[in-house]
Design a protein around this motif. Structure first.
Motif, PDB file in Angstrom:
ATOM      1  N   HIS A   1      43.469  37.763  45.120  1.00  0.00           N
ATOM      2  CA  HIS A   1      43.943  36.394  44.926  1.00  0.00           C
ATOM      3  C   HIS A   1      45.433  36.283  45.249  1.00  0.00           C
ATOM      4  O   HIS A   1      46.186  37.241  45.079  1.00  0.00           O
ATOM      5  CB  HIS A   1      43.754  35.958  43.474  1.00  0.00           C
TER       6      HIS A   1
ATOM      7  N   CYS B   1      35.119  29.373  36.846  1.00  0.00           N
ATOM      8  CA  CYS B   1      34.935  30.799  37.143  1.00  0.00           C
ATOM      9  C   CYS B   1      33.684  31.336  36.427  1.00  0.00           C
ATOM     10  O   CYS B   1      33.623  31.362  35.200  1.00  0.00           O
ATOM     11  CB  CYS B   1      36.160  31.594  36.697  1.00  0.00           C
ATOM     12  N   PRO B   2      32.685  31.753  37.176  1.00  0.00           N
ATOM     13  CA  PRO B   2      31.445  32.221  36.540  1.00  0.00           C
ATOM     14  C   PRO B   2      31.619  33.544  35.803  1.00  0.00           C
ATOM     15  O   PRO B   2      30.800  33.909  34.972  1.00  0.00           O
ATOM     16  CB  PRO B   2      30.480  32.387  37.721  1.00  0.00           C
ATOM     17  N   ALA B   3      32.683  34.260  36.139  1.00  0.00           N
ATOM     18  CA  ALA B   3      32.881  35.585  35.534  1.00  0.00           C
ATOM     19  C   ALA B   3      33.903  35.550  34.396  1.00  0.00           C
ATOM     20  O   ALA B   3      34.203  36.588  33.799  1.00  0.00           O
ATOM     21  CB  ALA B   3      33.344  36.566  36.605  1.00  0.00           C
TER      22      ALA B   3
ATOM     23  N   ALA C   1      37.067  35.241  34.584  1.00  0.00           N
ATOM     24  CA  ALA C   1      38.065  36.236  34.988  1.00  0.00           C
ATOM     25  C   ALA C   1      39.489  35.679  34.989  1.00  0.00           C
ATOM     26  O   ALA C   1      40.435  36.432  35.214  1.00  0.00           O
ATOM     27  CB  ALA C   1      37.717  36.757  36.384  1.00  0.00           C
ATOM     28  N   ILE C   2      39.634  34.380  34.764  1.00  0.00           N
ATOM     29  CA  ILE C   2      40.974  33.766  34.888  1.00  0.00           C
ATOM     30  C   ILE C   2      41.495  33.318  33.524  1.00  0.00           C
ATOM     31  O   ILE C   2      40.754  32.748  32.721  1.00  0.00           O
ATOM     32  CB  ILE C   2      40.905  32.543  35.825  1.00  0.00           C
TER      33      ILE C   2
ATOM     34  N   VAL D   1      44.420  37.110  36.624  1.00  0.00           N
ATOM     35  CA  VAL D   1      43.063  37.301  37.158  1.00  0.00           C
ATOM     36  C   VAL D   1      42.632  38.718  36.800  1.00  0.00           C
ATOM     37  O   VAL D   1      43.339  39.676  37.090  1.00  0.00           O
ATOM     38  CB  VAL D   1      43.028  37.129  38.692  1.00  0.00           C
TER      39      VAL D   1
ATOM     40  N   CYS E   1      36.145  39.708  38.148  1.00  0.00           N
ATOM     41  CA  CYS E   1      35.983  38.801  39.288  1.00  0.00           C
ATOM     42  C   CYS E   1      34.861  39.262  40.226  1.00  0.00           C
ATOM     43  O   CYS E   1      34.707  40.449  40.494  1.00  0.00           O
ATOM     44  CB  CYS E   1      37.298  38.739  40.050  1.00  0.00           C
ATOM     45  N   ILE E   2      34.094  38.297  40.719  1.00  0.00           N
ATOM     46  CA  ILE E   2      33.041  38.620  41.683  1.00  0.00           C
ATOM     47  C   ILE E   2      33.405  38.076  43.069  1.00  0.00           C
ATOM     48  O   ILE E   2      32.577  38.044  43.967  1.00  0.00           O
ATOM     49  CB  ILE E   2      31.673  38.088  41.230  1.00  0.00           C
ATOM     50  N   TYR E   3      34.636  37.604  43.206  1.00  0.00           N
ATOM     51  CA  TYR E   3      35.169  37.153  44.503  1.00  0.00           C
ATOM     52  C   TYR E   3      34.305  36.072  45.156  1.00  0.00           C
ATOM     53  O   TYR E   3      34.035  36.114  46.350  1.00  0.00           O
ATOM     54  CB  TYR E   3      35.393  38.369  45.422  1.00  0.00           C
ATOM     55  N   CYS E   4      33.895  35.132  44.338  1.00  0.00           N
ATOM     56  CA  CYS E   4      33.063  34.041  44.841  1.00  0.00           C
ATOM     57  C   CYS E   4      33.909  32.956  45.504  1.00  0.00           C
ATOM     58  O   CYS E   4      33.423  32.208  46.352  1.00  0.00           O
ATOM     59  CB  CYS E   4      32.256  33.428  43.698  1.00  0.00           C
ATOM     60  N   GLY E   5      35.155  32.827  45.075  1.00  0.00           N
ATOM     61  CA  GLY E   5      36.039  31.817  45.663  1.00  0.00           C
ATOM     62  C   GLY E   5      35.923  30.439  45.026  1.00  0.00           C
ATOM     63  O   GLY E   5      36.526  29.482  45.515  1.00  0.00           O
ATOM     64  N   PHE E   6      35.168  30.312  43.941  1.00  0.00           N
ATOM     65  CA  PHE E   6      35.036  29.004  43.284  1.00  0.00           C
ATOM     66  C   PHE E   6      36.400  28.488  42.818  1.00  0.00           C
ATOM     67  O   PHE E   6      36.673  27.302  42.855  1.00  0.00           O
ATOM     68  CB  PHE E   6      34.096  29.084  42.069  1.00  0.00           C
ATOM     69  N   CYS E   7      37.250  29.407  42.347  1.00  0.00           N
ATOM     70  CA  CYS E   7      38.558  28.987  41.835  1.00  0.00           C
ATOM     71  C   CYS E   7      39.359  28.316  42.953  1.00  0.00           C
ATOM     72  O   CYS E   7      39.975  27.263  42.754  1.00  0.00           O
ATOM     73  CB  CYS E   7      39.315  30.166  41.243  1.00  0.00           C
TER      74      CYS E   7
ATOM     75  N   LEU F   1      42.065  33.009  47.858  1.00  0.00           N
ATOM     76  CA  LEU F   1      41.602  34.393  47.970  1.00  0.00           C
ATOM     77  C   LEU F   1      41.994  34.873  49.366  1.00  0.00           C
ATOM     78  O   LEU F   1      41.561  34.288  50.364  1.00  0.00           O
ATOM     79  CB  LEU F   1      40.090  34.500  47.762  1.00  0.00           C
TER      80      LEU F   1
END
Ligand code: SF4
Ligand code: SF4
Length: 165
Positions: A59, A81-83, A85-86, A105, A110-116, A127
Protein backbone atom coordinates in the motif's frame (compact mmCIF):
# COMPACT_ATOMS: atom_id res chain seq x y z
CA UNK A 1 0.71 -57.70 -28.81
CA UNK A 2 -0.46 -57.28 -25.25
CA UNK A 3 0.31 -54.13 -23.29
CA UNK A 4 2.47 -55.90 -20.75
CA UNK A 5 4.56 -57.55 -23.50
CA UNK A 6 5.11 -54.16 -25.17
CA UNK A 7 6.21 -52.80 -21.82
CA UNK A 8 8.60 -55.70 -21.40
CA UNK A 9 10.15 -55.09 -24.86
CA UNK A 10 10.58 -51.36 -24.12
CA UNK A 11 12.23 -52.18 -20.83
CA UNK A 12 14.75 -54.70 -22.17
CA UNK A 13 15.64 -52.54 -25.20
CA UNK A 14 16.07 -49.46 -22.97
CA UNK A 15 13.93 -47.37 -25.35
CA UNK A 16 12.59 -45.07 -22.64
CA UNK A 17 15.99 -44.60 -21.07
CA UNK A 18 17.52 -43.69 -24.43
CA UNK A 19 14.67 -41.26 -25.19
CA UNK A 20 15.15 -39.57 -21.82
CA UNK A 21 18.89 -39.28 -22.29
CA UNK A 22 18.40 -37.86 -25.78
CA UNK A 23 16.02 -35.21 -24.45
CA UNK A 24 18.34 -34.26 -21.59
CA UNK A 25 21.36 -34.23 -23.92
CA UNK A 26 19.51 -32.02 -26.41
CA UNK A 27 18.62 -29.47 -23.73
CA UNK A 28 22.18 -29.53 -22.43
CA UNK A 29 23.62 -28.85 -25.89
CA UNK A 30 21.11 -26.03 -26.53
CA UNK A 31 21.88 -24.52 -23.12
CA UNK A 32 25.48 -24.11 -24.29
CA UNK A 33 24.72 -22.95 -27.83
CA UNK A 34 21.69 -20.68 -27.15
CA UNK A 35 21.42 -20.33 -23.36
CA UNK A 36 18.76 -17.58 -23.41
CA UNK A 37 16.29 -19.84 -25.17
CA UNK A 38 16.70 -22.71 -22.79
CA UNK A 39 17.17 -21.35 -19.29
CA UNK A 40 13.71 -20.78 -17.85
CA UNK A 41 14.66 -20.19 -14.24
CA UNK A 42 14.94 -16.52 -13.47
CA UNK A 43 17.95 -15.68 -11.31
CA UNK A 44 16.05 -13.71 -8.65
CA UNK A 45 17.03 -11.43 -6.94
CA UNK A 46 19.77 -10.51 -9.45
CA UNK A 47 17.25 -10.68 -12.28
CA UNK A 48 13.93 -9.16 -11.27
CA UNK A 49 10.73 -9.17 -13.19
CA UNK A 50 8.30 -6.26 -12.78
CA UNK A 51 4.81 -7.20 -11.68
CA UNK A 52 1.92 -6.88 -14.11
CA UNK A 53 0.23 -3.45 -14.38
CA UNK A 54 -2.82 -4.47 -12.37
CA UNK A 55 -0.85 -6.22 -9.65
CA UNK A 56 -1.83 -5.20 -6.13
CA UNK A 57 1.10 -5.03 -3.78
CA UNK A 58 2.37 -2.81 -0.95
CA UNK A 59 0.00 0.00 0.00
CA UNK A 60 0.98 3.60 -0.51
CA UNK A 61 -0.45 6.74 1.00
CA UNK A 62 -0.81 9.78 -1.28
CA UNK A 63 -0.31 13.42 -0.39
CA UNK A 64 -1.69 16.64 -1.82
CA UNK A 65 0.60 18.94 -3.80
CA UNK A 66 1.25 21.02 -0.67
CA UNK A 67 2.45 17.89 1.13
CA UNK A 68 -0.56 17.51 3.40
CA UNK A 69 -2.49 14.26 3.69
CA UNK A 70 -5.22 13.52 1.19
CA UNK A 71 -6.78 11.24 3.79
CA UNK A 72 -9.59 12.81 5.79
CA UNK A 73 -9.92 9.98 8.26
CA UNK A 74 -13.41 8.96 7.18
CA UNK A 75 -12.65 5.30 7.84
CA UNK A 76 -14.43 4.00 4.75
CA UNK A 77 -11.35 1.98 3.75
CA UNK A 78 -11.31 0.28 7.14
CA UNK A 79 -15.06 -0.33 6.87
CA UNK A 80 -14.91 -2.05 3.49
CA UNK A 81 -11.78 -4.04 4.23
CA UNK A 82 -12.88 -7.70 4.33
CA UNK A 83 -9.80 -8.67 6.32
CA UNK A 84 -10.10 -5.91 8.93
CA UNK A 85 -6.50 -5.01 8.13
CA UNK A 86 -6.74 -1.21 8.34
CA UNK A 87 -6.72 1.06 11.36
CA UNK A 88 -7.30 4.77 11.06
CA UNK A 89 -6.45 6.96 14.06
CA UNK A 90 -8.04 10.39 14.36
CA UNK A 91 -8.36 13.21 16.85
CA UNK A 92 -10.52 16.29 17.10
CA UNK A 93 -8.71 19.37 15.80
CA UNK A 94 -8.81 22.99 17.01
CA UNK A 95 -11.94 23.81 15.04
CA UNK A 96 -13.58 20.49 15.86
CA UNK A 97 -12.43 19.06 12.56
CA UNK A 98 -11.21 15.48 12.28
CA UNK A 99 -7.42 15.21 12.19
CA UNK A 100 -5.73 12.03 11.01
CA UNK A 101 -3.01 11.08 13.48
CA UNK A 102 -2.17 7.60 12.30
CA UNK A 103 -2.90 4.95 9.74
CA UNK A 104 -1.89 1.33 9.77
CA UNK A 105 -2.16 -1.62 7.39
CA UNK A 106 -1.60 -5.08 8.78
CA UNK A 107 0.24 -6.80 5.93
CA UNK A 108 -0.41 -10.24 7.38
CA UNK A 109 -4.16 -9.76 7.48
CA UNK A 110 -4.44 -8.02 4.11
CA UNK A 111 -5.54 -10.12 1.14
CA UNK A 112 -4.58 -7.40 -1.38
CA UNK A 113 -8.06 -7.14 -2.83
CA UNK A 114 -7.79 -3.39 -3.42
CA UNK A 115 -11.23 -2.57 -1.97
CA UNK A 116 -9.66 0.15 0.18
CA UNK A 117 -8.26 1.89 -2.89
CA UNK A 118 -11.55 1.59 -4.75
CA UNK A 119 -13.62 2.87 -1.85
CA UNK A 120 -11.50 5.84 -0.79
CA UNK A 121 -13.36 9.03 -1.71
CA UNK A 122 -10.15 11.09 -1.60
CA UNK A 123 -7.88 8.78 -3.63
CA UNK A 124 -5.60 8.75 -0.63
CA UNK A 125 -4.66 5.08 -0.51
CA UNK A 126 -3.33 2.98 -3.36
CA UNK A 127 -1.94 -0.48 -3.84
CA UNK A 128 1.38 -0.21 -5.64
CA UNK A 129 3.05 -2.85 -7.77
CA UNK A 130 5.73 -3.53 -5.16
CA UNK A 131 5.67 -7.24 -4.42
CA UNK A 132 8.86 -7.69 -2.41
CA UNK A 133 7.24 -7.60 1.00
CA UNK A 134 9.38 -9.97 3.02
CA UNK A 135 11.25 -8.71 6.07
CA UNK A 136 13.59 -10.37 8.50
CA UNK A 137 12.18 -8.58 11.50
CA UNK A 138 9.34 -9.46 13.82
CA UNK A 139 5.63 -9.19 13.19
CA UNK A 140 5.65 -5.50 14.09
CA UNK A 141 7.53 -4.88 10.83
CA UNK A 142 4.43 -5.99 8.98
CA UNK A 143 2.21 -3.32 10.50
CA UNK A 144 2.80 -0.67 7.89
CA UNK A 145 2.47 2.73 9.47
CA UNK A 146 1.92 6.16 8.01
CA UNK A 147 5.59 7.09 7.35
CA UNK A 148 6.24 3.90 5.48
CA UNK A 149 3.02 4.17 3.50
CA UNK A 150 3.80 7.78 2.53
CA UNK A 151 7.30 6.78 1.39
CA UNK A 152 5.87 4.01 -0.80
CA UNK A 153 3.10 6.31 -2.06
CA UNK A 154 5.65 8.94 -3.11
CA UNK A 155 7.91 6.59 -5.01
CA UNK A 156 5.44 3.95 -6.22
CA UNK A 157 8.35 1.53 -6.55
CA UNK A 158 8.39 -1.64 -8.57
CA UNK A 159 11.21 -3.09 -6.50
CA UNK A 160 12.27 -2.92 -2.91
CA UNK A 161 15.65 -1.30 -3.57
CA UNK A 162 13.90 1.76 -5.00
CA UNK A 163 12.57 2.72 -1.59
CA UNK A 164 13.93 2.89 1.96
CA UNK A 165 11.68 0.91 4.26
S1 SF4 B 1 -7.65 6.47 3.16
FE1 SF4 B 1 -9.48 7.27 2.14
S2 SF4 B 1 -11.14 5.96 2.84
FE2 SF4 B 1 -9.43 5.63 4.22
S3 SF4 B 1 -9.78 7.00 5.91
FE3 SF4 B 1 -8.47 8.08 4.46
S4 SF4 B 1 -9.86 9.21 3.13
FE4 SF4 B 1 -11.09 7.70 4.21
S1 SF4 C 1 -6.31 -4.50 0.01
FE1 SF4 C 1 -8.24 -5.39 0.72
S2 SF4 C 1 -7.66 -6.62 2.48
FE2 SF4 C 1 -5.94 -5.27 2.07
S3 SF4 C 1 -6.26 -3.49 3.36
FE3 SF4 C 1 -7.20 -3.02 1.39
S4 SF4 C 1 -9.35 -3.65 1.59
FE4 SF4 C 1 -8.19 -4.62 3.26
Amino acid sequence: MSGSFKKFIRTVTLVDLIKGLALTGGVWVRSIVTPKHVLVTRQYPEEKRPSFPNFKGHHGFLLKEDGSLKCVGCGICAGVCPAKAIRVYTEEGKDHEKVVTGYEVDAFRCIYCGFCEEACPKDAIILTRLYELADYDNREQYRWKMDRLIEVGKKRPLFRDEVKL
